[in-house]
Every structure is written in structure tokens, then in C-alpha cells.
Design a protein around this motif. Structure first.
Motif, PDB file in Angstrom:
ATOM      1  N   LEU A 192       0.832  -1.201   0.000  1.00  7.18           N
ATOM      2  CA  LEU A 192       0.000   0.000   0.000  1.00  7.18           C
ATOM      3  C   LEU A 192       0.868   1.254   0.000  1.00  7.18           C
ATOM      4  O   LEU A 192       1.951   1.272   0.573  1.00  7.18           O
ATOM      5  CB  LEU A 192      -0.884   0.046   1.254  1.00  7.18           C
ATOM      6  N   HIS A 193       0.356   2.309  -0.630  1.00  5.33           N
ATOM      7  CA  HIS A 193       0.937   3.637  -0.486  1.00  5.33           C
ATOM      8  C   HIS A 193      -0.196   4.615  -0.194  1.00  5.33           C
ATOM      9  O   HIS A 193      -1.342   4.393  -0.586  1.00  5.33           O
ATOM     10  CB  HIS A 193       1.681   4.057  -1.755  1.00  5.33           C
ATOM     11  N   ALA A 194       0.147   5.707   0.488  1.00  4.63           N
ATOM     12  CA  ALA A 194      -0.853   6.722   0.833  1.00  4.63           C
ATOM     13  C   ALA A 194      -0.502   8.004   0.081  1.00  4.63           C
ATOM     14  O   ALA A 194       0.487   8.658   0.402  1.00  4.63           O
ATOM     15  CB  ALA A 194      -0.866   6.964   2.338  1.00  4.63           C
TER      16      ALA A 194
ATOM     17  N   CYS B 110       4.148   9.953  -1.153  1.00  2.00           N
ATOM     18  CA  CYS B 110       3.588   8.895  -0.319  1.00  2.00           C
ATOM     19  C   CYS B 110       3.721   9.318   1.135  1.00  2.00           C
ATOM     20  O   CYS B 110       4.789   9.777   1.548  1.00  2.00           O
ATOM     21  CB  CYS B 110       4.323   7.586  -0.548  1.00  2.00           C
TER      22      CYS B 110
ATOM     23  N   LEU C 215       3.684   7.301   3.676  1.00  2.00           N
ATOM     24  CA  LEU C 215       4.501   6.375   4.456  1.00  2.00           C
ATOM     25  C   LEU C 215       5.899   6.984   4.377  1.00  2.00           C
ATOM     26  O   LEU C 215       6.526   6.988   3.327  1.00  2.00           O
ATOM     27  CB  LEU C 215       4.446   4.955   3.892  1.00  2.00           C
TER      28      LEU C 215
ATOM     29  N   HIS D 104       8.963   5.762   2.721  1.00  2.00           N
ATOM     30  CA  HIS D 104       8.902   5.793   1.255  1.00  2.00           C
ATOM     31  C   HIS D 104       9.192   7.202   0.735  1.00  2.00           C
ATOM     32  O   HIS D 104       9.920   7.387  -0.234  1.00  2.00           O
ATOM     33  CB  HIS D 104       7.532   5.338   0.768  1.00  2.00           C
TER      34      HIS D 104
ATOM     35  N   MET E 119       9.902   8.740  -2.881  1.00  2.00           N
ATOM     36  CA  MET E 119       8.557   8.639  -3.465  1.00  2.00           C
ATOM     37  C   MET E 119       7.837   9.986  -3.364  1.00  2.00           C
ATOM     38  O   MET E 119       6.883  10.151  -2.603  1.00  2.00           O
ATOM     39  CB  MET E 119       7.793   7.551  -2.722  1.00  2.00           C
TER      40      MET E 119
HETATM   41 CU   LIG Z   1       4.455   4.453   0.161  1.00  2.00          CU
END
Ligand SMILES: [Cu+2]
Length: 564
Positions: A470-472, A533, A535, A538, A543
Motif C-alpha cells: 500500500l501507499h498513501a 507517499c 509512508l 517511502h 517517493m
Molecule cells: Cu508508500
């Protein structure tokens, strides 16, 4: 010797850096600072320390030593925050670390980031991405700097709800935020948007994560046995798909740790069956939350009134003022404000987070307790209560985003790559790429934005996840509307600033995706700012990308400036 004595005296003159309550404590309420006559002015220090248990702590402290105050402001207020960087080099620099040599004298132009740099992001606010306001790509405050003044006007049209502040130093966000550098910011007036919350006592609950206090401990004997533990690409305990086992991070509730393996819950007291508004912030660096409130084994209904700082019945969407659900997912960075009813006298309540399937490549976010709720007639009331009456909020000045046709559609995707594809233990690079551009880890030295739009534009962004976790997705300055989730129309009647993007399991013909309607109509969004992202391991790993919102025209900019 004299130096040592002087250093000890200096240390005594300051409040202890980042004190934390022990596991099992009552959940404290953050200190609240309210604006007066349209101004909230405060001095804040950011500090760090290595605790006796070995963990790294970071915190925002007021001069009296209280931590992570909740900043309460009204739309139109002026926020003046002088931030003193008192970080020390604890020699535990993450892999992205590099030290500044001869830093640029102006914190606004410094750009370079190091382990002892800091700055502030006001997550969710539509404050301009300008230095001394909400700019994080160039602003870098060093310990040798004088207190750095943030001075920003809360926009008159800012929706009432829960926002937050945290450092945003690329490469070092995760260590600072997981260490505890975060706090809540509330834009007052939710009672105007939503009659259901009028007169309710309210609590701010900040859920943070941190490195495991007991990393070597076996799981509790009360849990089912899980398969062998694996480590994911960030060095965290990997998702084992069972909902149990060692988590990637410990969680805390307003700094009360709830550590693996026994998860001794924090303690909350309230009056029997009392209704309260809970404003919950997921300030975790990588951990997803899936909250539920259990009385015995039965999950209670939670009445969601706002998400990511915006009431779910924001004018124009035509939505119900309360969305009832027995569980609430919150990605890192997200906020949910909801009504709960406390347990009857004699019934124990338990706030839990249920397991989140983060994908084969994701962290382990198992089932665990967070806090017990005990009901008693003499329970103390929360410090804050919403006004019992309210004028309706001003009508939205712009058409509902769902009714606006996008001027174009862009495609972006999350992906990950081993730096040495032949070595599964080599470092991972994290990318968030605009389709057609070359995947590359975010480069803080780059001055060319990945995306350019004009203020006034509304666009649709389709964001794919080509990785196995998952990524947010989060973007600064603006909110967006979630239209599709993995190809299925959802047309949520409310706005978000952070959204979970489902992972690729290798078996579908298309990558999972979200379709977002992006709103660049607000003149305060003019400038250059990041999307990334949330997270933070990340984000620190690359990211992230940048967007420049160009002024619509000089006449429009002048008109917007005159309204401020
Ligand atoms: Cu992520």
C-alpha cells in the motif's frame, strides 16, 4: 571540567526533553492554545533525545515543557509560530543522511537537508507554499539559526476540522515524525457545519508510531502462532497476512505507548453512555489504522462527521451530516472526526486497531488494543466542548468539485526498485512517477517541477500502484475528491488530502488505481509544492514529486491578494 559543569547547568535550565508517560497510563490531553482577538502566537522548540530504553525521541515543546500543543484557530486568524531548532546529532542517521557543509545563510533558500535540519508543514491547510508559511522544499532551519518565524493567515474559507503540523525534511521525515514530532491543529467551527456535534465534549487523540520497544520479544502466548517473520524492504516486520505477530512499529495514544507483545492499553475514562466527538489523527510514520470500538465483542457504531479536516456534508455535496460505520480506516497522515457513545456503567470498552492488509511487500499492521474505556459518573470531562449553538458556515464560494469538469487527465504511478536487482537485500528506491517521465527518486536539488498547472484548473489524476504494498497519496495545499477506487466509481461526497492506494498482487490485468479530482482553483495554492507517499520511509526514499501552480493571470493574483 568547567565545560562539563556549564553544560550540566544549561541542561538543568531547560525542561527535560520529550518526557513520555509509561505504558498503561491514562491518556493525557494535549495542552490547548487558543487564538485571541484573531491571533495565536507561540514559541515552540523542537528537541530530541535518546531515551534510557534506547529509543530516539523528537518533540515540540512549549517554554513550560508541555509537548505537542493543540493549536486552535478560527478561519481568518493569524498564526505566528517561532520555531527554535534545538536538535542534536544523535549519530543514528538514516541511510539518506548527509551533513551540511557551509549551509546557505538564509533558511528560506537553504534547500539542503540534514539529520539536524527541521521545518514545519501544516498538513491540510490551504496556506500558500511560501517561505515562513507552508513551504517545505527549500526551507531548512538549522540549530545555529535564531528562532524561525512562521506567520500565516488561516484562510477565511478553510473548512473547520482537524489538521496537523510536522517536520518535512526530505530524507529525515520518518525519523523525526516516528520520534514524536507532530501536533494537532484545529480550525474551529465544526458545530456550524454539522449540528450533530453541537455541545459535545471533544477529545483529540494523536496516534503515533515508533520503533519497537521490545523488538526481540516473541509474540504473546495468547495469540495464534504465525509463520516465520520476514523483514520488508524498509527493514520493518513484513506483513504475514494473519493479523497477528510482530508489528512493524509500536503505537502510542497521545504519547502513551502500547508496546508489542502484550499491548497494555492506555486508559480512557468517561461518563456512562456519554457522547463525545473524537478527533483522531494518524500521525504514524508508516502504520495504517483500522479503528473499532468494542463493548465486549460487539463493534459499536461510530458517527463520522469529518475526514481530513473537512465536514462530510461540506456545502454542495448533498451528503448526510453523519456517516455511521463500525470501523474506520485511516492512512498515515489522515484524520477522522467521529461521534462515539461511551459504554454503560459496568461495561468495559476497548478501542482497537484491526489488522490492515498492506500487501505482500508491506509492513505488518496486526490486530491490537489501543485504549480501554471505563465509564464512571465521576469521570473528568475533557477540557474542550463544542459550542451548543452555531451559525451555519458561509456558503462555499466555488461550485462543488464533483460538478466541475476536469480540464485534463494525468496518469501517475507508484513503483519500487532494488538498487541492485540481483541482490534482494540491497536498498529499495521508491518512485512516484508522472506517466511518460523517467522513474527517479525525488532529487531535492532539482528545480524543475514534475507537473505544471494554472491556478483555476481542475484535473483528474489516475494514480496507479505498481508495487506489492500500500501507499498513501498526499498532496500539499489542496484537497481532492475520490472518484474511482480500483476502477470502481465511488464518487465520495466529501474531500480528502490523503488517500490509500491499493497494492498490486501480481494477478490482475491492470494495476490497482485511484482516480482523484484535483482542485487548483484556490489562489492560495499558487507556488511550488510536493505530492508524495505519506509512508514516510517511502517519502524519504524518494517517493515524491513536485507541482508548480502558476498564477492564472496577473489581474487574478492582484484580486486574490487584496482579499487577504
Ligand atoms: Cu508508500
Amino acid at each position: 571540567m568547567l565545560t562539563l559543569v556549564l553544560a550540566a547547568a544549561a541542561a538543568r535550565a531547560q525542561p527535560a526533553a520529550c518526557p513520555r508517560p509509561p505504558p498503561g497510563s491514562a491518556v493525557p490531553e494535549p495542552r490547548e492554545l487558543r487564538s485571541r482577538d484573531g491571533v495565536l502566537s507561540l514559541e515552540l522548540s523542537v528537541r530530541n533525545t535518546r531515551a534510557p530504553d534506547g529509543s530516539l525521541r523528537y518533540c515540540y515543546q512549549l517554554p513550560d515543557g508541555s509537548e505537542s500543543p493543540t493549536l486552535r484557530v478560527h478561519p481568518g486568524d493569524l498564526l505566528v509560530l517561532r520555531l527554535k531548532n534545538e536538535l542534536t546529532d544523535l549519530a543514528a542517521a538514516p541511510p539518506h543522511a548527509h551533513r551540511l557543509v557551509n549551509p546557505h545563510p538564509d533558511p528560506c533558500s537553504r534547500g539542503e537537508m540534514s539529520a539536524i535540519s527541521t521545518n514545519l508543514h501544516f498538513h491540510g491547510l490551504t496556506a500558500p507554499p511560501q517561505c515562513h508559511q507552508d513551504e517545505v522544499l527549500r526551507t531548512s532551519i538549522q540549530p545555529q539559526d535564531r528562532p524561525f518565524q512562521y506567520r500565516l493567515r488561516i484562510p477565511a474559507g478553510e473548512p473547520p476540522g482537524l489538521y496537523w503540523y510536522h517536520p518535512h525534511i526530505h530524507g529525515f521525515s520518518a525519523v523525526q515524525v516516528a520520534g514524536g514530532a507532530s501536533g494537532a491543529l484545529i480550525v474551529e467551527g465544526l458545530e456550524g457545519a454539522d449540528p450533530a456535534v453541537r455541545g459535545l465534549p471533544e477529545r483529540v487523540l494523536v496516534i503515533r508510531d515508533q520503533n519497537l520497544l521490545n523488538p526481540a520479544a516473541p509474540p504473546s502466548k495468547s495469540e495464534p502462532v504465525v509463520p516465520k517473520m520476514f523483514i520488508d524492504r524498509d527493514g520493518d516486520a513484513a506483513n504475514n497476512g494473519t493479523g497477528f505477530g510482530k508489528p512493524a512499529k509500536d503505537l502510542s495514544v497521545n504519547f502513551v505507548p502500547v508496546p508489542y507483545p502484550d499491548y497494555p492499553p492506555a486508559q480512557l475514562r468517561l461518563r456512562p453512555q456519554e457522547r463525545q466527538l473524537w478527533r483522531v489523527l494518524n500521525a504514524a510514520s508508516v502504520t495504517y489504522l483500522n479503528l473499532a470500538l468494542l463493548f465486549g465483542r460487539s463493534a459499536q457504531q461510530l458517527g463520522i462527521v469529518a475526514i481530513d479536516g473537512v465536514a462530510v456534508n461540506r456545502a454542495g455535496s448533498g451528503a448526510e451530516p453523519v456517516i455511521w460505520s463500525d470501523h474506520i480506516g485511516i492512512p498515515p497522515g489522515g484524520r477522522v472526526e467521529f461521534i462515539i457513545s461511551g459504554p454503560p456503567a459496568g461495561v468495559a470498552g476497548l478501542l482497537v486497531t484491526r489488522t490492515v492488509d498492506t500487501g505482500q511487500g508491506g509492513e505488518n499492521d496486526p490486530n491490537r488494543a489501543l485504549a480501554t474505556l471505563s465509564a464512571a459518573e465521576d469521570a473528568p470531562e475533557p477540557a474542550a466542548r463544542l459550542p451548543a449553538s452555531a451559525a451555519p458556515p458561509p456558503a462555499a464560494s466555488l461550485p462543488w468539485l464533483g460538478d466541475v469538469a476536469p480540464v485534463r487527465t494525468r496518469h501517475l504511478y507508484f513503483s519500487e526498485k532494488l538498487t541492485d536487482p540481483a541482490n534482494p537485500h540491497s536498498a529499495t528506491e521508491f518512485y512516484l512517477t508522472v506517466e511518460g517521465q523517467q522513474p527517479a527518486a525525488f532529487d531535492p536539488a532539482s528545480v524543475v517541477p514534475n507537473i505544471v498547472v494554472q491556478q483555476g484548473d481542475v484535473e483528474d489524476w489516475i494514480i496507479e500502484n505498481r508495487s506489492s504494498e500500500l501507499h498513501a497519496f498526499h498532496i500539499h495545499q489542496i484537497h481532492f475528491l475520490l472518484l474511482d477506487w480500483s476502477g470502481i466509481a465511488v464518487n465520495e461526497p466529501f474531500l480528502r488530502d490523503t488517500v490509500n492506494v491499493p497494492y498490486f498482487n501480481g494477478r490482475t490485468l491492470q494495476y490497482p488505481s485511484v482516480r482523484l479530482r484535483m482542485d487548483f482553483r484556490d489562489p492560495d495554492s499558487v507556488g511550488t509544492f510536493p505530492y508524495h507517499c505519506h509512508l514516510l520511509e517511502h517519502e524519504d526514499g524518494g517517493m515524491m514529486g513536485t507541482i508548480r501552480v502558476e498564477p492564472a493571470s496577473s489581474a487574478a493574483v492582484a484580486a486574490a491578494a487584496s482579499q487577504r
